[in-house]
Design a protein around this motif. Structure first.
Motif, PDB file in Angstrom:
ATOM      1  N   SER A 161     -70.238  27.297  40.165  1.00  0.00           N
ATOM      2  CA  SER A 161     -68.657  27.208  39.664  1.00  0.00           C
ATOM      3  C   SER A 161     -68.360  27.908  38.738  1.00  0.00           C
ATOM      4  O   SER A 161     -69.415  28.324  37.886  1.00  0.00           O
ATOM      5  N   GLN A 216     -59.515  12.099  32.226  1.00  0.00           N
ATOM      6  CA  GLN A 216     -59.001  13.309  31.595  1.00  0.00           C
ATOM      7  C   GLN A 216     -57.565  13.302  31.884  1.00  0.00           C
ATOM      8  O   GLN A 216     -57.111  14.378  31.805  1.00  0.00           O
ATOM      9  N   ILE A 249     -72.658  23.429  35.012  1.00  0.00           N
ATOM     10  CA  ILE A 249     -72.208  22.718  34.079  1.00  0.00           C
ATOM     11  C   ILE A 249     -72.409  21.108  33.948  1.00  0.00           C
ATOM     12  O   ILE A 249     -72.800  20.465  33.103  1.00  0.00           O
ATOM     13  N   SER A 304     -71.035  32.748  35.708  1.00  0.00           N
ATOM     14  CA  SER A 304     -71.090  31.383  36.176  1.00  0.00           C
ATOM     15  C   SER A 304     -70.869  30.537  35.037  1.00  0.00           C
ATOM     16  O   SER A 304     -71.824  30.657  34.036  1.00  0.00           O
ATOM     17  N   GLY A 305     -70.264  29.384  35.135  1.00  0.00           N
ATOM     18  CA  GLY A 305     -70.104  28.278  33.863  1.00  0.00           C
ATOM     19  C   GLY A 305     -68.463  28.314  33.685  1.00  0.00           C
ATOM     20  O   GLY A 305     -67.859  28.214  34.425  1.00  0.00           O
ATOM     21  N   THR A 306     -68.412  27.918  32.346  1.00  0.00           N
ATOM     22  CA  THR A 306     -67.101  27.515  31.699  1.00  0.00           C
ATOM     23  C   THR A 306     -66.895  28.222  30.599  1.00  0.00           C
ATOM     24  O   THR A 306     -67.636  28.482  29.839  1.00  0.00           O
ATOM     25  N   GLN A 307     -65.491  28.791  30.552  1.00  0.00           N
ATOM     26  CA  GLN A 307     -64.985  29.630  29.507  1.00  0.00           C
ATOM     27  C   GLN A 307     -65.820  30.884  29.246  1.00  0.00           C
ATOM     28  O   GLN A 307     -66.149  31.353  28.112  1.00  0.00           O
ATOM     29  N   THR A 308     -66.426  31.580  30.219  1.00  0.00           N
ATOM     30  CA  THR A 308     -67.231  32.678  30.069  1.00  0.00           C
ATOM     31  C   THR A 308     -66.575  34.060  30.102  1.00  0.00           C
ATOM     32  O   THR A 308     -67.479  35.142  29.946  1.00  0.00           O
ATOM     33  N   GLN A 339     -54.719  19.371  26.640  1.00  0.00           N
ATOM     34  CA  GLN A 339     -54.107  20.491  26.325  1.00  0.00           C
ATOM     35  C   GLN A 339     -53.385  21.072  27.655  1.00  0.00           C
ATOM     36  O   GLN A 339     -54.088  20.729  28.939  1.00  0.00           O
ATOM     37  N   PHE A 345     -66.285  12.580  35.546  1.00  0.00           N
ATOM     38  CA  PHE A 345     -64.603  12.657  35.125  1.00  0.00           C
ATOM     39  C   PHE A 345     -64.357  11.303  35.890  1.00  0.00           C
ATOM     40  O   PHE A 345     -63.033  10.869  35.635  1.00  0.00           O
ATOM     41  N   PHE A 361     -56.990  13.730  23.297  1.00  0.00           N
ATOM     42  CA  PHE A 361     -56.926  15.092  23.353  1.00  0.00           C
ATOM     43  C   PHE A 361     -56.347  15.607  24.889  1.00  0.00           C
ATOM     44  O   PHE A 361     -56.575  15.177  25.590  1.00  0.00           O
ATOM     45  N   ILE A 397     -65.561  17.993  26.471  1.00  0.00           N
ATOM     46  CA  ILE A 397     -64.654  18.828  27.639  1.00  0.00           C
ATOM     47  C   ILE A 397     -63.469  19.384  26.665  1.00  0.00           C
ATOM     48  O   ILE A 397     -63.076  20.369  27.119  1.00  0.00           O
ATOM     49  N   VAL A 446     -68.756  27.824  24.776  1.00  0.00           N
ATOM     50  CA  VAL A 446     -68.700  28.336  25.847  1.00  0.00           C
ATOM     51  C   VAL A 446     -70.078  28.125  26.704  1.00  0.00           C
ATOM     52  O   VAL A 446     -71.199  28.168  26.141  1.00  0.00           O
ATOM     53  N   ALA A 447     -69.840  27.817  27.919  1.00  0.00           N
ATOM     54  CA  ALA A 447     -71.125  27.096  28.739  1.00  0.00           C
ATOM     55  C   ALA A 447     -71.511  28.111  29.827  1.00  0.00           C
ATOM     56  O   ALA A 447     -70.399  28.307  30.710  1.00  0.00           O
ATOM     57  N   LYS A 448     -72.735  28.612  30.005  1.00  0.00           N
ATOM     58  CA  LYS A 448     -72.977  29.613  31.026  1.00  0.00           C
ATOM     59  C   LYS A 448     -73.890  28.662  31.958  1.00  0.00           C
ATOM     60  O   LYS A 448     -75.063  28.065  31.582  1.00  0.00           O
ATOM     61  N   GLY A 449     -73.900  28.855  33.243  1.00  0.00           N
ATOM     62  CA  GLY A 449     -74.634  27.719  34.223  1.00  0.00           C
ATOM     63  C   GLY A 449     -74.188  26.580  34.679  1.00  0.00           C
ATOM     64  O   GLY A 449     -73.021  26.582  34.533  1.00  0.00           O
ATOM     65  N   LEU A 504     -64.855  22.672  25.314  1.00  0.00           N
ATOM     66  CA  LEU A 504     -64.915  23.736  26.660  1.00  0.00           C
ATOM     67  C   LEU A 504     -63.608  24.259  26.723  1.00  0.00           C
ATOM     68  O   LEU A 504     -63.188  25.524  26.982  1.00  0.00           O
ATOM     69  N   THR A 505     -62.702  23.416  26.994  1.00  0.00           N
ATOM     70  CA  THR A 505     -61.259  23.814  27.146  1.00  0.00           C
ATOM     71  C   THR A 505     -60.574  24.820  26.193  1.00  0.00           C
ATOM     72  O   THR A 505     -60.098  25.635  26.594  1.00  0.00           O
ATOM     73  N   ARG A 506     -60.824  24.303  24.945  1.00  0.00           N
ATOM     74  CA  ARG A 506     -60.335  25.200  23.829  1.00  0.00           C
ATOM     75  C   ARG A 506     -61.219  26.408  23.448  1.00  0.00           C
ATOM     76  O   ARG A 506     -60.943  26.899  22.631  1.00  0.00           O
ATOM     77  N   ARG A 507     -62.644  26.610  24.321  1.00  0.00           N
ATOM     78  CA  ARG A 507     -63.319  27.710  24.039  1.00  0.00           C
ATOM     79  C   ARG A 507     -63.948  27.602  22.686  1.00  0.00           C
ATOM     80  O   ARG A 507     -64.276  28.593  22.049  1.00  0.00           O
TER      81      ARG A 507
END
Lengths: 137, 391
Positions: free
Chosen positions: B166, B211, A105, B125-129, B7, B373, B5, A91, A100-103, A94-97
């Protein structure tokens, strides 16, 4: 300095480790059950590993541009190496890049408890492979 | 031990003031965008609010290229696509979103393609893309619930695969959030209740997730107290501007908190129930909240005890477990009051869920991303037990 000096070395180490995970009596069946089409895109050095755990035997391919993954995870090879040592919080990464996750999660998150034993397996695997120098303290 | 951790990052400017949505030309001048698309739902397009906001933008010398007012309660890919097309046709450079979570999420998704091009699902779609900052997005919430005006995510339904997609990325947060409580004055009591319970759920789940961090904790606790003091007032007397203001701010704080700390089992069950039985999200959260708290009671006892005080419980004569249980009881009493005041259901059967759907809801909840989570592992049999109790 990067842990892996070439794509060939990365392919040998991580490719072999993925096969080990698939063959593992504890982890393998759960990976198959997840039926996941996932692609890891590594940089420094570059390599892509595509895995389809829904196939029997499980498909593991390298630099397969035609592979259509459900989930794609991109990261530096060093991050992957630290991840398999259990030294990367997914996590946080992912938060800090760092990743990178596509699709979808949730599919990846669901696998985290499944692959937890792999964190012990990876250093063991590296030692067996004669790659003691890659084991992180 | 504290957080391993964390942020904390918030790239949204937040402005609160009654009536602010009618004139924000000062902020528009700083964004340096000439033409805007206004995205809203049919209700606000018809009741004159969208026109008022449009007039305010145009009075500042900026162009509104059109009003996209086709946002349904749960946005879909085809809706986002239509929104993008309208924006492109009119030459809009950026978007103002007016509405609840669905309108804001539609605008967030449309803004990705409007800013970067490409295919929304394949590429993002996804995370940080998202590789770089998007065009400015202004969010004007009309409910005090989702917190979408400050969150880094958007959820869009894919009609083709029948799945919710998402999108999570810091760049998705709107550039500007305008909190105008006057826009929430007309929200009917039941909608006020369910969106307020959504905000309460965000606060409680973010405060008890795996988290949590010191920043989200502070925001969540403040939000819980504000909701405790104002939700019933806002439901009872919708014209109470002070209560509406406090609720809008509380929902905003809760949105920031859960965007950083995430949510847990209550949301997992609600997402599943929304998808399978089409129960509105806030209503489902309201029904499940005490059951989710019971599920986590053993591992979050101290945190629930802390929540009890913010919910108005006198904990001086209670031990930690007693205070934690009192927090759950306080949530039950709040729900009972809301049921009495506006008919907000407190059981799944009263929200249209069929008994035959419970097992599928439990299976889906276990696989939901929010379950990851949750402070306790989300196990099918136990979740099903809680869902049956909630039924």
């Amino acid at each position: 300095m990067a842990y892996f000096q070439s794509s060939a070395e990365l392919k040998d180490v991580l490719g072999g480790f993925f096969q080990r995970l698939v063959d593992d009596p504890e982890i393998g069946p759960k990976l198959r059950e997840a039926k996941l089409k996932i692609q890891f895109q590594y940089t420094d050095p570059p390599l892509s590993i595509s895995v389809d755990t829904g196939q029997e035997p499980v498909v593991i391919r390298f630099d397969d541009a035609a592979f259509k993954p459900e989930v794609q995870l991109s990261m530096k090879a060093d991050v992957a190496h630290r991840f398999w040592h259990g030294k990367v919080n997914l996590i946080a990464a992912l938060t800090r890049r760092e990743m990178v996750a596509k699709g979808p999660i949730p599919k990846i998150l669901k696998l985290l408890p499944v692959i937890k034993p792999a964190y012990d397996l990876y250093p063991e695997y590296l030692r067996e492979k004669g790659q003691e120098k890659l084991v992180l303290k | 031990m504290g957080a391993e951790f964390y942020q904390f990052f918030l790239n949204t400017k937040i402005l609160f003031q009654p009536g602010i949505s009618g004139d924000f030309t000062n902020e528009l001048s700083q964004l340096k965008i000439g033409s805007w698309l206004l995205v809203t739902d049919p209700f606000f397009a018809q009741n004159g609010v969208a026109d008022k906001i449009r007039a305010g933008i145009e009075a500042g010398g900026y162009k509104v290229t059109g009003v996209f007012s086709e946002v349904p309660p749960n946005s879909e890919l085809k809706v986002v696509q239509s929104c993008i097309e309208l924006a492109k046709q009119g030459g809009a450079e950026a978007i103002v979103a007016l509405g609840g979570g669905s309108a804001i999420d539609t605008a967030k998704a449309a803004n990705i393609v409007l800013s970067l091009g490409g295919d929304l699902v394949e590429d993002y779609s996804g995370t940080q893309t998202i590789p770089r900052a998007l065009n400015p997005l202004i969010a004007i919430p009309t409910t005090a619930g989702t917190g979408s005006e400050v969150t880094s995510s958007a959820v869009i339904f894919d009609e083709g695969t029948q799945r919710k997609l998402s999108f999570n990325d810091a760049y998705l947060r709107p550039s500007l959030a305008l909190l105008d409580p006057e826009l929430t004055l007309s929200l009917p009591p039941k909608a006020t209740a369910m969106t307020g319970m959504d905000a309460l759920t965000h606060s409680i789940e973010s405060y008890t997730s795996v988290q949590t961090n010191p920043m989200s904790d502070a925001l969540a606790m403040k939000a819980i107290k504000m909701i405790h003091l104002n939700l019933l007032k806002a439901v009872e007397r919708g014209s109470d501007l002070e209560a509406r203001s406090e609720m809008l701010i509380a929902a905003n704080l809760a949105g920031i908190a859960f965007d950083q700390a995430m949510v847990g089992i209550v949301h997992a069950m609600s997402h599943a129930t929304g998808g399978i039985a089409h129960v509105p999200h806030g209503m489902a959260n309201s029904i499940y909240l005490p059951y989710g708290m019971e599920y986590n009671l053993a591992v979050r006892t101290e945190r629930y005890a802390g929540i009890a005080k913010r919910l108005g419980v006198d904990t001086t004569k209670l031990d930690t477990m007693g205070a934690a249980r009192a927090a759950i009881q306080a949530v039950r009493e709040l729900r009972a009051s809301l049921k009495r005041l506006c008919g907000l259901p407190d059981r799944l059967r009263d929200a249209g869920v069929q008994e035959g759907q419970l097992e599928e809801i439990a299976r889906t909840a276990v696989e939901d991303g929010a379950s990851f989570f949750n402070p306790r592992e989300v196990v099918y049999e136990e979740v099903l037990g809680k869902i049956r109790e909630a039924y």
